[in-house]
Design an enzyme around this catalytic site. Structure first.
Site, PDB file in Angstrom:
ATOM      1  N   CYS A   1       0.904  -1.183  -0.008  1.00 15.60           N
ATOM      2  CA  CYS A   1       0.058   0.029   0.126  1.00 15.60           C
ATOM      3  C   CYS A   1       0.738   1.168  -0.192  1.00 15.60           C
ATOM      4  CB  CYS A   1      -0.796  -0.085   1.348  1.00 15.60           C
ATOM      5  SG  CYS A   1      -1.912  -1.416   1.541  1.00 15.60           S
TER       6      CYS A   1
ATOM      7  N   ARG B   1       3.217   0.417  -5.087  1.00 16.37           N
ATOM      8  CA  ARG B   1       3.052  -0.211  -4.020  1.00 16.37           C
ATOM      9  C   ARG B   1       2.116  -1.145  -3.719  1.00 16.37           C
ATOM     10  NH1 ARG B   1       6.992   2.785  -0.549  1.00 16.37           N
ATOM     11  NH2 ARG B   1       5.952   1.717   1.193  1.00 16.37           N
TER      12      ARG B   1
ATOM     13  N   TRP C   1      -2.725  -2.854  -1.620  1.00 15.71           N
ATOM     14  CA  TRP C   1      -2.370  -4.084  -1.955  1.00 15.71           C
ATOM     15  C   TRP C   1      -2.777  -5.133  -0.871  1.00 15.71           C
ATOM     16  CZ3 TRP C   1       0.503  -8.351   0.157  1.00 15.71           C
ATOM     17  CH2 TRP C   1       0.894  -9.420  -0.651  1.00 15.71           C
TER      18      TRP C   1
ATOM     19  N   ASN D   1      -0.813   1.660   5.913  1.00 13.33           N
ATOM     20  CA  ASN D   1       0.135   0.995   5.082  1.00 13.33           C
ATOM     21  C   ASN D   1       0.686   0.027   6.351  1.00 13.33           C
ATOM     22  OD1 ASN D   1       2.096  -0.476   3.713  1.00 13.33           O
ATOM     23  ND2 ASN D   1       3.495   1.418   3.762  1.00 13.33           N
ATOM     24  N   GLY D   2       0.525  -1.431   6.096  1.00 10.61           N
ATOM     25  CA  GLY D   2       1.605  -2.300   7.218  1.00 10.61           C
ATOM     26  C   GLY D   2       0.137  -3.587   7.419  1.00 10.61           C
TER      27      GLY D   2
ATOM     28  N   GLU E   1      16.568 -16.728 -11.851  1.00 12.72           N
ATOM     29  CA  GLU E   1      16.291 -15.478 -12.087  1.00 12.72           C
ATOM     30  C   GLU E   1      15.140 -15.515 -13.328  1.00 12.72           C
ATOM     31  OE1 GLU E   1      15.714 -12.687 -10.751  1.00 12.72           O
ATOM     32  OE2 GLU E   1      15.630 -11.197 -12.292  1.00 12.72           O
TER      33      GLU E   1
ATOM     34  N   LYS F   1      11.044 -14.458 -13.532  1.00 12.49           N
ATOM     35  CA  LYS F   1      10.608 -13.562 -14.474  1.00 12.49           C
ATOM     36  C   LYS F   1       9.448 -14.384 -15.294  1.00 12.49           C
ATOM     37  CE  LYS F   1      12.248 -10.192 -13.333  1.00 12.49           C
ATOM     38  NZ  LYS F   1      13.167 -10.097 -12.702  1.00 12.49           N
TER      39      LYS F   1
ATOM     40  N   GLU G   1       6.259 -14.456 -13.037  1.00 13.96           N
ATOM     41  CA  GLU G   1       5.688 -13.334 -12.491  1.00 13.96           C
ATOM     42  C   GLU G   1       5.244 -12.428 -13.797  1.00 13.96           C
ATOM     43  OE1 GLU G   1       7.757 -10.094 -10.717  1.00 13.96           O
ATOM     44  OE2 GLU G   1       9.629 -10.502 -11.757  1.00 13.96           O
TER      45      GLU G   1
ATOM     46  N   HIS H   1      18.746 -36.270 -10.566  1.00 18.92           N
ATOM     47  CA  HIS H   1      18.246 -36.767  -9.199  1.00 18.92           C
ATOM     48  C   HIS H   1      16.927 -36.677  -8.801  1.00 18.92           C
ATOM     49  CE1 HIS H   1      22.358 -37.300  -7.989  1.00 18.92           C
ATOM     50  NE2 HIS H   1      22.676 -36.081  -8.422  1.00 18.92           N
TER      51      HIS H   1
ATOM     52  N   LYS I   1       5.415  -3.720  -6.628  1.00 23.51           N
ATOM     53  CA  LYS I   1       6.773  -3.275  -7.152  1.00 23.51           C
ATOM     54  C   LYS I   1       7.525  -3.358  -5.551  1.00 23.51           C
ATOM     55  CE  LYS I   1      10.435  -1.921  -9.591  1.00 23.51           C
ATOM     56  NZ  LYS I   1      10.822  -3.059 -10.467  1.00 23.51           N
TER      57      LYS I   1
HETATM   58  C1  AGP Z   1      11.601  -9.149  -9.128  1.00 24.08           C
HETATM   59  O1  AGP Z   1      11.193  -9.069 -10.798  1.00 24.08           O
HETATM   60  C2  AGP Z   1      10.455  -9.105  -8.443  1.00 24.08           C
HETATM   61  N1  AGP Z   1       9.299  -8.262  -8.734  1.00 24.08           N
HETATM   62  C3  AGP Z   1      10.636  -9.265  -6.875  1.00 24.08           C
HETATM   63  O2  AGP Z   1      11.271 -10.381  -6.639  1.00 24.08           O
HETATM   64  C4  AGP Z   1      11.801  -8.348  -6.260  1.00 24.08           C
HETATM   65  O3  AGP Z   1      12.969  -8.386  -6.834  1.00 24.08           O
HETATM   66  C5  AGP Z   1      11.692  -8.449  -4.650  1.00 24.08           C
HETATM   67  O4  AGP Z   1      10.541  -8.188  -4.173  1.00 24.08           O
HETATM   68  C6  AGP Z   1      12.561  -7.752  -3.903  1.00 24.08           C
HETATM   69  O5  AGP Z   1      12.499  -6.201  -4.047  1.00 24.08           O
HETATM   70  P1  AGP Z   1      13.976  -5.205  -3.531  1.00 24.08           P
HETATM   71  O6  AGP Z   1      14.829  -5.425  -4.552  1.00 24.08           O
HETATM   72  O7  AGP Z   1      13.305  -3.956  -3.772  1.00 24.08           O
HETATM   73  O8  AGP Z   1      13.881  -5.452  -2.174  1.00 24.08           O
END
Ligand code: AGP
Length: 571
Positions: free
Chosen positions: A2, A28, A68, A94-95, A453, A457, A460, A476, A566
């Site tokens: 949020c 956020r 959120w 927020n929280g 990584e 991607k 998400e 394995h 984000k």
């Molecule tokens: C990456 O594509 C993500 N959206 C997510 O994993 C992100 O890297 C993670 O939430 C950590 O965020 P930060 O680097 O702002 O701490």
């Protein structure tokens, strides 16, 4: 997660104006949004912020929220602001209030009527009929968890702002004051801010502010004004999505970082490297993509003979072995990830020093650190980390090079260009893979974190189940899942013979192998990169482009994927 914003101005402002500031915090969360002002007007809507949602509303004191969802579904009723029973108090939060069930039970027993399923509504009911300032110490002692809250009362031209855990900052403008989750909300209106410390509250009007510290018996505290500078994020321009724009910014962002490490950030990088040498052991703490970058950093340092580990921030407590021979390095794009901040609190409590790599300046992680480096990637708007991941890897390689790791930074430009030269080929592969439900990505050594990584991607942004794994682990267990046509991306750095065997093994079982570099196998995408740093970065870019084009083929909401945000500011 949020985002919250409050304005107190001498001249009336429109709802559109404050919602425009809120829009800047949409990274956020974007499940729902809402507006309340001190006339009692309140609007709530599900979905992304529509700045024209309250066309007729003007006021001198208002609060807004972008959500959120944590507690309670994504509905208008659960959207903030929340009110007390009388409608005289409106709050945005927020929280997470961790003991809200108990609080709500007590309040309902006392006759309060709740409208939403949220934890946040308890805050509005708590202050009902009370002198807000006088009730503040009781609030801080009864409410557990994390909160940054803005509260207004009908007919009153004052915002009460209070926080524990979640970030909150005051922005000082010419004819008024603003308060928000971070400076980005108002960085186009002022360059002067006051950061809230833990367990502080403030009374904010257009004329001024007063801060109080709960730890000091709710006594007034003097606060320092911090001047800041922030380069505004560029517009989308000719690009259809921020994701592709930000991927295309990689060459520029990488160059900017390397230059700054050799110039204005030289003292900072030297300080951190000295801290690493003094400690002798490094523990990275990070989440998501930043954790993958940290895993790569561990391997760079290991090659330079330095002991290092990377620990997922949310699990940090389970693995915490800290002493004076440890330097903790927090890695976070946003600098606001709650899991990272929580881990840092634990680290600090043990008296261990913390350095950090952040992208967002003035963020909580940066301010909590003993030393920091800025990865200088520029603002990243798409939820997916792309250019920031690459710059984290470069910063790691650079620090490792100062303790003996041999990286060929000169080959970087060429490798990045080579990865981009494969874009058309990658589009073809994306079209072929768009309906696949599962994709496997194999890496070894330094390319293993890259495999993870790329898998993240694909999950998400392309909504494909993907597994990034150590190629050697395949036999394995996971090999049982490989059947005719299963897509397997093999990350094949030059001269790595073992990964060739893994590719052959899956091929023999009918897999559709897409090799990043061939090394004898039919080449899917030509990456090049004899140097490890260059290979990591080039294959990451190819993976990012693949993800982007699969998502485009599927018509997905690329920059704001479902259920995510984000900046992950809850545990
Ligand atoms: C990456 O594509 C993500 N959206 C997510 O994993 C992100 O890297 C993670 O939430 C950590 O965020 P930060 O680097 O702002 O701490």
């Amino acid at each position: 997660m949020c985002g919250i914003v409050g304005f107190a101005f001498r001249q009336p402002f429109s709802a559109k104006e404050i919602l425009t500031a809120l829009k800047r915090l949409e990274y956020r969360g974007y499940d729902s949004f809402g507006y309340a002002d001190n006339s009692g007007a309140c609007i709530k809507r599900v979905g992304e912020i529509a700045v024209d949602a309250a066309p007729g509303s003007f006021s001198r004191t208002a609060i807004v929220h972008t959500r959120w969802a944590t507690h309670g579904g994504i509905t208008e009723t659960n959207a903030h602001p929340h009110a007390d029973c009388t409608g005289g108090i409106a709050i945005v939060h927020n929280g997470i209030i961790s003991n809200y069930r108990e609080l709500r039970g007590d309040m309902e027993a006392a006759g309060h009527v709740f409208r939403s399923q949220t934890d946040s509504e308890t805050i509005a009911h708590f202050f009902e009929g009370k002198d807000v300032k006088k009730a503040m110490p009781e609030f801080f002692s009864r409410f557990q968890g994390e909160f940054a809250v803005l509260l207004i009362r009908k007919g009153d031209e004052k915002i009460y702002a209070f926080k524990r855990g979640s970030p909150l900052v005051l922005g000082i403008a010419q004819d008024g004051n603003m308060v928000a989750s971070d400076i980005y909300a108002f960085s186009n209106k002022t360059n002067r801010a006051i950061f809230f410390n833990e367990d502080e509250f403030a009374e904010i009007t257009w004329e001024g502010w007063k801060f109080y510290s709960i730890g000091e018996g709710a006594a007034p505290v003097e606060k320092e004004i911090t001047p800041f500078s922030w380069k505004e994020g560029e517009e989308l321009g000719e690009y259809p999505h921020y994701m592709i724009k930000e991927i295309k910014e990689i060459p520029q962002a990488a160059g900017r970082l390397l230059l700054s490490l050799q110039a204005e950030q030289k003292p900072a990088v030297e300080k951190i490297v000295q801290m690493m040498k003094n400690a002798g052991r490094v523990i990275f703490v990070a989440s998501g993509s930043s954790y993958h970058a940290a895993l790569i950093g561990v391997q760079f340092l290991a090659r330079a003979g330095m002991e290092a580990r990377a620990i997922v921030a949310s699990e940090f407590r389970s693995f915490m072995i800290l002493d004076e021979s440890t330097l903790a390095i927090a890695v976070s794009q946003s600098g606001e990830t709650m899991d990272v901040i929580e881990a840092m609190r634990g680290i600090k409590a043990k008296g261990v020093k913390i350095a950090s790599l952040v992208n967002v300046p003035y963020s909580t992680v940066q301010r909590m650190s003993n030393a920091h480096l800025n990865i200088a990637a520029g603002q990243e708007i798409c939820v997916a980390a792309t250019k920031t991941f690459v710059n984290q890897v470069i910063a790691m390689a650079y620090m490792a090079s100062m303790v003996g790791y041999k990286a060929d930074f000169a080959s970087l430009d060429g490798c990045i260009a080579k990865a981009f030269s494969q874009e058309e080929r990658i589009k073809e592969i994306a079209a072929e893979l768009k309906d696949r439900k599962d994709i496997y990505i194999l890496g070894r050594g330094i390319s293993y974190p890259v495999a993870r990584e790329i898998a993240l991607k694909l999950k998400e942004i392309s909504y494909v189940h993907a597994e990034g794994m150590m190629a050697g682990e395949l036999k394995h267990g996971t090999l049982a899942l490989i059947e005719d046509g299963t897509p397997v991306i093999c990350l094949m750095p030059k001269n790595d013979k073992d990964i060739v065997s893994s590719a052959e093994e899956v091929k023999a079982r009918g897999a559709r192998v897409i090799a990043f570099n061939g090394n004898g196998i039919e080449e899917g995408v030509k990456i090049g990169g004899a140097d490890a740093v260059a290979f990591c970065i080039a294959s990451t870019i190819a993976g990012q482009l693949l993800t982007y084009y699969i998502a485009r083929e599927k018509g997905l909401p690329i920059d704001k994927p479902r259920n995510l945000a984000k900046s992950v500011t809850v545990k």
